[in-house]
Design an enzyme around this catalytic site. Structure first.
Site, PDB file in Angstrom:
ATOM      1  N   VAL A 195       1.741  -1.532   5.610  1.00  0.00           N
ATOM      2  CA  VAL A 195       2.624  -1.480   4.436  1.00  0.00           C
ATOM      3  C   VAL A 195       2.255  -2.536   3.392  1.00  0.00           C
ATOM      4  CG1 VAL A 195       4.556  -0.607   5.806  1.00  0.00           C
ATOM      5  CG2 VAL A 195       4.359  -3.071   5.397  1.00  0.00           C
ATOM      6  N   GLU A 196       1.260  -3.364   3.693  1.00  0.00           N
ATOM      7  CA  GLU A 196       0.878  -4.382   2.713  1.00  0.00           C
ATOM      8  C   GLU A 196      -0.525  -4.082   2.174  1.00  0.00           C
ATOM      9  OE1 GLU A 196       2.387  -8.416   3.600  1.00  0.00           O
ATOM     10  OE2 GLU A 196       3.197  -7.580   5.444  1.00  0.00           O
ATOM     11  N   MET A 197      -1.566  -4.675   2.746  1.00  0.00           N
ATOM     12  CA  MET A 197      -2.900  -4.475   2.183  1.00  0.00           C
ATOM     13  C   MET A 197      -3.694  -3.394   2.923  1.00  0.00           C
ATOM     14  SD  MET A 197      -3.461  -8.513   1.372  1.00  0.00           S
ATOM     15  CE  MET A 197      -4.978  -8.546   0.416  1.00  0.00           C
ATOM     16  N   HIS A 218       0.826  -1.213   0.000  1.00  0.00           N
ATOM     17  CA  HIS A 218       0.000   0.000   0.000  1.00  0.00           C
ATOM     18  C   HIS A 218       0.864   1.270   0.000  1.00  0.00           C
ATOM     19  CE1 HIS A 218      -3.929   1.888   0.680  1.00  0.00           C
ATOM     20  NE2 HIS A 218      -3.262   2.795   1.353  1.00  0.00           N
TER      21      HIS A 218
END
Lengths: 351, 351
Positions: free
Chosen positions: A137-139, A95
């Site tokens: 920091v991912e989804m 993200h």
């Protein structure tokens, strides 16, 4: 493919070309005491009975980018089943174009790992699945938002009901994770190594058999054993000689973050090595792209051994024998959004 | 699904429930004069003979994130075959988390569009395929880098040889685009509307037939006609009444950028409407999420007509009849990188 150099292959081949069936049987017997071939059916997992309905739902969820806040990332983005079950990046992009802290491990055969993540912080795949979905920091999503999203699409509600027939309100974040785990449990990749373990002498080349012998004799199999040729047990990276900070960044203390035990500093779960030849780059830092180099680093840092180039080549050839057949997967057609589906957002929330 | 409200459905149903076979035949005849059902085989495309080998290569390329500089985006990222052939975002997210300027159109049935992109700047799909790969805000790659990437993987070289058997050096950027076009030409989605055009009275509901009649009578079919129910011809957005800047942003002058002709300001290719119900949000700006609202805006801006709620509902129901069956696609297993494969980069190059 980066395989064995021609000269080295000829050399190793000359030494072993006459390996007799008896020798192969010996090697097989030793290997079967250390490793285990993949089963022919989907394994059972704890607290999650695997059914065809759950697998189908899990497949849809695995490929659905709407599990992420931005609508850009699905599980498959970083665990891409087209490219070895990982993303072949140093560390994943998530993200807001943020970089994840560690290299994405393969989803293939991951059901057989003792625990999930490089530090083993998730007990199993259903626990793991909830992590990246919520990681900023991912989804960058929330359980509530995920449930709202799934409930907004009648087809998903029907699929959840079929997958969890005994539950009154089956659309939950936990059930989402269970369905994903059920799908992931089907991602088994039988390889030439399995054929060899099961009795086929010719499934591995002579050089690969030499490599397998070295893998056991030199001590690699001390950590990389079992059904996943790793994925079991935790070991300090650099037990004999600590690699440089470019490979073992000082800021990432590994399992220490999970256990807060001093002994667990720079300790990581032994990497499972099935499909390792197609899942570069290597190590939790993703800093090494060449499998040959990765093997050399392991031998000095973990075993305190300097392997010869020929030995490294043979081990690398053996590791290529762990590349398996990915199951056929029909790309899913996902339910369409409705008026109540939360809109995707590309904004990065301040912490 | 957001379908017709119950009251409206009952009303329209009462009016039309007794639609006789004769009436259906009349409607079919009129519709077949304006539209065209999908063919039963993959259509031929200009300068690109379609073969199974080319389709298979094109499928691999379509799903390969290594066509992007970052290794994050494939064609399928923005033209996701799991979600209607588009990404269901206002505008796509690309390299460096940059936003694209216009809503990503569906790849499904796109082979039948007169030209590609909202402004028709690409003559066909093979020309289109080269655009996003090089666009700095999308995949941010270069033709040279793409060819180096593909040549670094022997399996790709073999596939290109099989797809372009008469060429000495088949791994080229142009051939990559041709293979992608060949795969995309297979993405046909036969729908209830096709069944109706082909003679099945019951393929559309009575309300959908009413909607189809209105779609032709009110003038929608003036622009949205042919095999893709649109995708042919260029028209000013707001020919009768210009929508507000929130829907038609002033900065995007549409086809004017291509032709530099004053008349082409705010002119766009008529959107192809197959699968429109599963490809929200709408318009080149992607600002409208509700298909009902999109129909209402079109009727005022393009036709100068205020449709009743019942008419809009019936047209929307008809548009749902354009949602087709996506072909079964086996998710590809892509070749593994080698030592010579260019490494992914997440850096954003300054212009």
């Amino acid at each position: 493919m980066q395989r064995l150099g021609i000269a080295a292959a000829a050399l190793a081949g000359a030494v072993l070309s006459a390996m007799s069936p008896v020798l192969a049987d010996d090697l097989r017997e030793r290997a079967n005491a250390v490793f285990k071939p993949l089963p022919s059916t989907v394994p059972a997992v704890k607290d999650n009975r695997i059914t065809p309905e759950k697998i189908e739902l899990g497949k849809a969820l695995f490929f659905d980018p709407r599990l992420s806040a931005s609508g850009v990332f699905s599980c498959n983005s970083c665990h891409n089943l087209a490219t070895g079950g990982d993303d072949n990046l140093e560390t994943s992009i998530g993200h807001g174009w943020q970089k994840g802290p560690r290299n994405a491990p393969t989803a293939l055969n991951s059901v057989f790992n003792e625990a999930q993540f490089w530090d083993g912080r998730a007990e199993d795949l259903k626990a793991q699945a909830k992590g990246p979905i919520q990681a900023g920091v991912e989804m960058a999503n929330t359980p509530q938002q995920v449930v709202t999203t799934l409930e907004s699409m009648p087809q998903y509600v029907t699929w959840f009901k079929a997958a969890f027939p005994d539950e009154k309100e089956p659309v939950t974040f936990d059930n989402m994770a269970k369905a994903i785990e059920a799908f992931e449990a089907t991602l088994l990749t039988p390889s030439p190594f399995d054929k060899f373990l099961n009795g086929d002498d010719l499934a591995l080349t002579d050089v690969q058999k030499t490599g397998l012998g070295l893998f056991m004799d030199k001590g690699c199999a001390g950590c990389h054993s079992g059904i996943n040729v790793g994925g079991m047990g935790y070991y300090p990276f650099g037990v004999q000689e600590k690699p440089g900070a470019e490979i073992l960044p000082e800021g990432d203390k590994g399992r220490f973050t999970v256990t807060a035990t001093a002994d667990d500093q720079y300790v990581f779960r032994a990497a499972p090595l099935r499909n390792v030849a197609v899942t570069a780059p290597y190590f939790h830092s993703g800093k090494v792209w060449d499998l040959r180099q990765a093997v050399a680093i392991m031998s000095t840092s973990q075993l305190g051994t300097e392997l010869t180039a020929t030995e490294i080549d043979a081990i690398v050839e053996f590791l290529h024998g762990l590349t398996g057949d990915v199951p056929r997967i029909e790309y899913p057609v996902l339910p369409a959004e409705t008026a109540t589906t939360p809109r995707p957002t590309s904004e990065i929330l301040k912490k």
